[in-house]
Design a protein around this motif. Sequence first.
Motif, short mmCIF file in Angstrom:
data_model
loop_
_atom_site.label_atom_id
_atom_site.label_comp_id
_atom_site.label_asym_id
_atom_site.label_seq_id
_atom_site.Cartn_x
_atom_site.Cartn_y
_atom_site.Cartn_z
N ALA A 47 9.04 -11.89 3.41
CA ALA A 47 8.75 -12.40 2.18
C ALA A 47 8.98 -11.86 1.14
O ALA A 47 9.74 -12.25 0.08
N ALA A 48 7.96 -10.59 1.32
CA ALA A 48 9.32 -9.49 -0.30
C ALA A 48 10.86 -9.48 -0.46
O ALA A 48 10.81 -9.68 -1.28
N ILE A 49 11.23 -9.61 0.47
CA ILE A 49 12.59 -9.00 0.35
C ILE A 49 13.12 -10.47 -0.64
O ILE A 49 13.97 -10.38 -0.98
N ASN A 54 0.62 -1.69 0.30
CA ASN A 54 0.25 -0.27 0.24
C ASN A 54 0.85 1.42 0.30
O ASN A 54 0.68 2.46 1.12
N GLU A 55 1.65 1.47 -1.41
CA GLU A 55 2.57 2.64 -1.16
C GLU A 55 2.14 3.41 -2.37
O GLU A 55 3.70 3.86 -2.46
N GLN A 56 0.83 3.86 -3.18
CA GLN A 56 1.30 4.63 -3.44
C GLN A 56 1.11 6.11 -3.41
O GLN A 56 1.04 6.82 -4.62
N GLU A 88 1.02 5.88 6.13
CA GLU A 88 1.05 5.24 8.19
C GLU A 88 2.79 4.24 8.27
O GLU A 88 2.38 3.25 6.83
N THR A 89 2.90 4.40 9.07
CA THR A 89 3.26 2.50 8.96
C THR A 89 2.58 0.89 8.60
O THR A 89 1.39 1.47 8.84
N LYS A 90 2.96 0.36 8.39
CA LYS A 90 2.23 -1.01 8.04
C LYS A 90 2.27 -2.02 9.43
O LYS A 90 1.86 -2.34 8.92
N TRP A 91 3.49 -1.53 9.91
CA TRP A 91 3.60 -3.22 11.31
C TRP A 91 2.46 -2.50 12.34
O TRP A 91 2.50 -1.15 13.41
N ILE A 93 5.87 4.70 23.34
CA ILE A 93 6.09 3.10 23.53
C ILE A 93 6.03 1.64 22.79
O ILE A 93 7.42 1.05 22.58
N ARG A 94 6.34 1.98 21.14
CA ARG A 94 7.40 1.26 20.54
C ARG A 94 8.23 1.26 20.47
O ARG A 94 9.36 0.35 20.43
N SER A 95 8.97 2.77 20.51
CA SER A 95 10.68 2.85 20.83
C SER A 95 10.73 1.68 22.25
O SER A 95 12.04 1.35 22.39
N TRP A 98 1.05 -5.48 17.42
CA TRP A 98 0.86 -7.25 17.23
C TRP A 98 1.64 -7.07 16.12
O TRP A 98 2.53 -8.91 16.02
N LYS A 99 1.74 -7.55 15.08
CA LYS A 99 2.59 -7.58 14.21
C LYS A 99 3.52 -7.71 14.08
O LYS A 99 4.60 -8.51 14.06
N LEU A 100 4.51 -6.34 15.24
CA LEU A 100 5.40 -6.37 15.35
C LEU A 100 6.25 -7.12 16.24
O LEU A 100 7.03 -7.88 16.17
N GLU A 134 11.32 10.57 9.40
CA GLU A 134 10.17 9.90 8.93
C GLU A 134 9.83 10.22 7.33
O GLU A 134 10.25 9.89 6.24
N ARG A 135 8.58 8.99 7.80
CA ARG A 135 7.92 8.05 6.94
C ARG A 135 8.08 9.59 5.91
O ARG A 135 7.32 10.24 6.21
N THR A 136 7.74 9.06 4.32
CA THR A 136 7.71 10.67 3.47
C THR A 136 5.37 10.70 3.68
O THR A 136 5.37 11.69 3.23
N ARG A 193 -1.22 -11.91 -2.31
CA ARG A 193 -2.25 -11.52 -1.13
C ARG A 193 -1.29 -11.11 -0.24
O ARG A 193 0.89 -11.35 0.18
N ASN A 194 -0.86 -10.06 0.82
CA ASN A 194 -0.18 -9.56 1.79
C ASN A 194 0.44 -11.06 2.03
O ASN A 194 -0.11 -11.27 3.15
N PHE A 195 1.65 -11.54 2.30
CA PHE A 195 2.50 -12.43 3.36
C PHE A 195 4.25 -11.78 4.31
O PHE A 195 4.31 -12.47 4.33
N1 UDP Z 1 6.04 -4.06 3.88
C1 UDP Z 1 5.54 -4.97 2.88
N2 UDP Z 1 4.99 -5.51 3.70
C2 UDP Z 1 4.19 -5.85 4.71
C3 UDP Z 1 5.10 -4.52 5.73
C4 UDP Z 1 5.51 -4.01 4.88
O1 UDP Z 1 5.84 -5.31 1.98
O2 UDP Z 1 3.30 -6.37 5.28
C5 UDP Z 1 6.88 -2.94 3.02
C6 UDP Z 1 6.56 -1.28 3.70
O3 UDP Z 1 6.19 -1.39 1.91
C7 UDP Z 1 7.54 -0.63 3.38
C8 UDP Z 1 8.71 -1.20 4.03
O4 UDP Z 1 8.22 -3.06 4.53
O5 UDP Z 1 8.32 -0.32 1.98
C9 UDP Z 1 8.99 -0.44 4.73
O6 UDP Z 1 7.32 -0.97 6.49
P1 UDP Z 1 6.64 0.66 7.34
O7 UDP Z 1 7.67 1.96 6.52
O8 UDP Z 1 5.83 0.07 7.27
O9 UDP Z 1 7.48 0.14 8.16
P2 UDP Z 1 8.49 0.82 9.25
O10 UDP Z 1 9.26 2.22 8.58
O11 UDP Z 1 7.49 1.87 10.31
O12 UDP Z 1 9.15 -0.44 10.76
#
Ligand code: UDP
Length: 262
Positions: free
Chosen positions: A76-78, A12-14, A205-208, A132-134, A211-213, A200-202, A70-72
């Motif tokens: 998995a993407a790396i 979701n990075e459009q 929102e963060t995708k994490w 809290i995340r830090s 719970w995921k983290l 900071e992110r351009t 789907r979202n893996f």
């Molecule tokens: N991302 C992904 N799949 C996911 C979550 C994140 O491919 O399920 C990608 C996201 O698009 C970004 C990178 O992983 O390019 C880092 O994600 P994000 O910026 O949300 O993480 P943060 O920087 O907050 O740790």
Amino acid sequence: MKQISIIVPCFNEQEALPLFLQEIDRVCKGLSEYEFEWIFVDDGSRDGTLSLLKERAKEDSRIKYISFSRNFGKEAAIYAGLEAAEGDYTAVMDADLQDPPGLLPEMIEALESGDYDSAATRRVDRKGEPPIRSFFARMFYRLIRKISDIDIVDGARDFRLMNRKMKDAIVSMTEYNRFSKGIFGWVGYETKWLEYENVERTHGETKWNFWKLFLYSLEGIVAFSTTPLALSSVAGLFFCLIAFVMIIVTIIRQLTWGGSAY
Ligand code: UDP
Ligand code: MG
């Protein structure tokens, strides 16, 4: 001419992608002695990420994309990107510009010197991140460093450049639940660490979420430490002993007093 592959996991990075493409184009233009392929891995995005990539790929031959059904997850993407990368050097980089592409020249220089197989990055602060995340991130690093033999650097990013040898070693590790920060350390090789201040992110929102983290950190701990296994063995032994003592007590009571106590 050496070729460099850049892997960008995208979920979701459009909004972030147009800016990323602009920035990576600017940086790569300054590195004209190298040829680039940018491998975008669309991790099951539900927004316009994939259509944007398809559109841009028509205009720019450096753009390649892999699309997941789907979202893996980022790991998995790396991995899919690493498998597909054909460059002499391969970089992994986020789409939100939190991994500054401007560091690439310095990373390439480190590898070209011949002294390093990889150039990795670590942020020295966590400015802009929810406290809290830090806090939990720090706890996680402190814990994993204590119970694991692998050197997992606090603040380490997945953002790194590596040579073919190291990339192939990482691809050869086919485990299903991946924790790249640990895998990079585990395969060894000479790594140069570059430090930078948090960006900071351009956009978006963060995708994490928490719970995921949390689950991801458990994956890291279980994959790179035998402590949880040792703890469960000790706990198992302890309860086994208690059960054994209880059996003896029950038998003795039965023989001494007779009848059923229960
Ligand atoms: N991302 C992904 N799949 C996911 C979550 C994140 O491919 O399920 C990608 C996201 O698009 C970004 C990178 O992983 O390019 C880092 O994600 P994000 O910026 O949300 O993480 P943060 O920087 O907050 O740790
Ligand atoms: Mg980010």
